[in-house]
Design a protein around this motif. Structure first.
Motif, PDB file in Angstrom:
ATOM      1  N   TYR A 267      -7.585  -2.997   5.822  1.00 46.49           N
ATOM      2  CA  TYR A 267      -6.170  -2.858   6.177  1.00 46.49           C
ATOM      3  C   TYR A 267      -5.798  -3.650   7.436  1.00 46.49           C
ATOM      4  O   TYR A 267      -4.771  -4.325   7.476  1.00 46.49           O
ATOM      5  CB  TYR A 267      -5.796  -1.385   6.362  1.00 46.49           C
ATOM      6  CG  TYR A 267      -4.300  -1.187   6.471  1.00 46.49           C
ATOM      7  CD1 TYR A 267      -3.515  -1.085   5.331  1.00 46.49           C
ATOM      8  CD2 TYR A 267      -3.671  -1.128   7.714  1.00 46.49           C
ATOM      9  CE1 TYR A 267      -2.140  -0.927   5.435  1.00 46.49           C
ATOM     10  CE2 TYR A 267      -2.300  -0.971   7.817  1.00 46.49           C
ATOM     11  CZ  TYR A 267      -1.529  -0.874   6.666  1.00 46.49           C
ATOM     12  OH  TYR A 267      -0.167  -0.733   6.773  1.00 46.49           O
TER      13      TYR A 267
ATOM     14  N   SER B 229       1.104  -1.011  -2.253  1.00 48.04           N
ATOM     15  CA  SER B 229      -0.013  -1.264  -1.348  1.00 48.04           C
ATOM     16  C   SER B 229       0.269  -2.535  -0.561  1.00 48.04           C
ATOM     17  O   SER B 229       1.057  -3.388  -0.992  1.00 48.04           O
ATOM     18  CB  SER B 229      -1.296  -1.427  -2.157  1.00 48.04           C
ATOM     19  OG  SER B 229      -2.307  -2.042  -1.377  1.00 48.04           O
TER      20      SER B 229
ATOM     21  N   GLY C 280      -0.535   3.948   0.619  1.00 51.45           N
ATOM     22  CA  GLY C 280      -1.094   3.316  -0.560  1.00 51.45           C
ATOM     23  C   GLY C 280      -2.428   2.626  -0.330  1.00 51.45           C
ATOM     24  O   GLY C 280      -3.068   2.172  -1.286  1.00 51.45           O
ATOM     25  N   ASP C 281      -2.842   2.552   0.932  1.00 48.34           N
ATOM     26  CA  ASP C 281      -4.108   1.894   1.259  1.00 48.34           C
ATOM     27  C   ASP C 281      -5.098   2.850   1.914  1.00 48.34           C
ATOM     28  O   ASP C 281      -6.162   2.427   2.367  1.00 48.34           O
ATOM     29  CB  ASP C 281      -3.840   0.700   2.182  1.00 48.34           C
ATOM     30  CG  ASP C 281      -3.070  -0.395   1.468  1.00 48.34           C
ATOM     31  OD1 ASP C 281      -3.704  -1.287   0.892  1.00 48.34           O
ATOM     32  OD2 ASP C 281      -1.829  -0.341   1.455  1.00 48.34           O
TER      33      ASP C 281
ATOM     34  N   ARG D  12      -9.494   0.217   0.025  1.00 48.20           N
ATOM     35  CA  ARG D  12      -8.558  -0.650   0.747  1.00 48.20           C
ATOM     36  C   ARG D  12      -8.513  -0.429   2.259  1.00 48.20           C
ATOM     37  O   ARG D  12      -8.197  -1.346   3.010  1.00 48.20           O
ATOM     38  CB  ARG D  12      -7.155  -0.475   0.181  1.00 48.20           C
ATOM     39  CG  ARG D  12      -7.018  -0.980  -1.258  1.00 48.20           C
ATOM     40  CD  ARG D  12      -5.641  -0.672  -1.796  1.00 48.20           C
ATOM     41  NE  ARG D  12      -5.484  -1.174  -3.158  1.00 48.20           N
ATOM     42  CZ  ARG D  12      -4.609  -0.700  -4.027  1.00 48.20           C
ATOM     43  NH1 ARG D  12      -3.816   0.313  -3.682  1.00 48.20           N
ATOM     44  NH2 ARG D  12      -4.514  -1.208  -5.242  1.00 48.20           N
TER      45      ARG D  12
END
Length: 265
Positions: free
Chosen positions: A170, A116, A160-161, A166
């Motif tokens: 970002y 991430s 991954g985000d 998340r």
């Protein structure tokens, strides 16, 4: 007859070696050694199937190895996970070398599959690989940059985000990463290239992937020397997550085209 057989073997070995570059490349002067940092997660590291042509040495396209040494760039460039394969980096290097015959290209592979953007900070830890992506990258750069001149940073990350927790942060985190890298690597005038996430019909984007994509495109529009590279029409390897080898090579050409366009200005 024994002597004749031995002579043939020696001659064969000699010619075989003559067809290959020297076992270790000779590095050029620092100003003629153009370095590119490869960072992000698995789609930067590469997961494509390796073919014999991906292992052919080019005398002016080098890569910084796991042992922190310069060698000819052969796939897989990365070593984050055992499944590392063909990525976009080597093709990028070949295309730039072809367009700039007076320089040698050096690739610094530092991507970490599954990471991430939250692990791409000082002290950040990635549990899958038991590594510190950002800190490890800085250590490798400290050694690699002694030999050449940083000319570009290639980033592909965001899967991954792409989640509710998340994705909303970002854009802020990527802005912070770019600013931090410019400061840490003395790279105020170095272009930063952001590759678009994979667009695969079998797995339509959810709102969180769209949010990450919008953040990346916004930064490229708003920040100087940040460029967005489209992933239109690039296929996956069958897992609906990672590009296939052909797509990685095409992606590498797109990164190179964008780099060469801005370098010519």
């Amino acid at each position: 007859m024994k002597h004749l057989f031995a002579f043939v073997l020696i001659c064969s070995a000699t010619f075989a070696v003559a067809d290959e570059p020297a076992s270790r490349p000779q590095l050029p002067e620092k100003e003629n050694f153009h370095l590119f940092l490869l960072i992000g997660q698995s789609n930067m590291a590469g997961r494509g199937t390796v073919e014999p042509s991906d292992k052919e040495a080019h005398p002016r396209v080098l890569a910084f190895t796991k042992a922190n040494e310069w060698d000819y760039a052969r796939d897989p460039l990365h070593f984050d996970k055992p499944i590392a394969g063909v990525g976009l980096g080597r093709t990028f290097g070949l295309e730039v070398a072809k367009a700039q015959p007076d320089v040698t290209i050096g690739l610094i592979p530092c991507a970490v599959g599954g990471s991430s953007i939250t692990s791409w900070v000082p002290g950040g830890y990635h549990d899958q690989t038991k590594s510190h992506p950002y800190d490890d990258m800085l250590k490798r750069c400290e050694i690699a940059l002694k030999a050449g001149t940083l000319k570009g940073i290639l980033w592909h990350q965001g899967e991954g985000d792409s989640n509710p927790k998340r994705a909303p942060q970002y854009e802020q985190r990527l802005n912070e990463l770019i600013s931090r890298l410019r400061e840490e690597l003395d790279a105020d005038d170095v272009p930063f290239f952001v590759g678009q996430l994979g667009q695969f019909e079998e797995r339509p984007w959810n709102e969180h992937k769209k949010q990450v994509d919008t953040a990346q495109q916004n930064i490229a529009k708003e920040q100087p020397l940040v460029f967005f590279i489209s992933s239109d029409d690039l296929g996956h390897r069958g897992d609906e997550v990672h590009f296939n080898a052909e797509a990685y090579r095409e992606f590498g050409r797109r990164y190179a085209e964008q780099y060469l366009e801005q370098a010519s200005k």
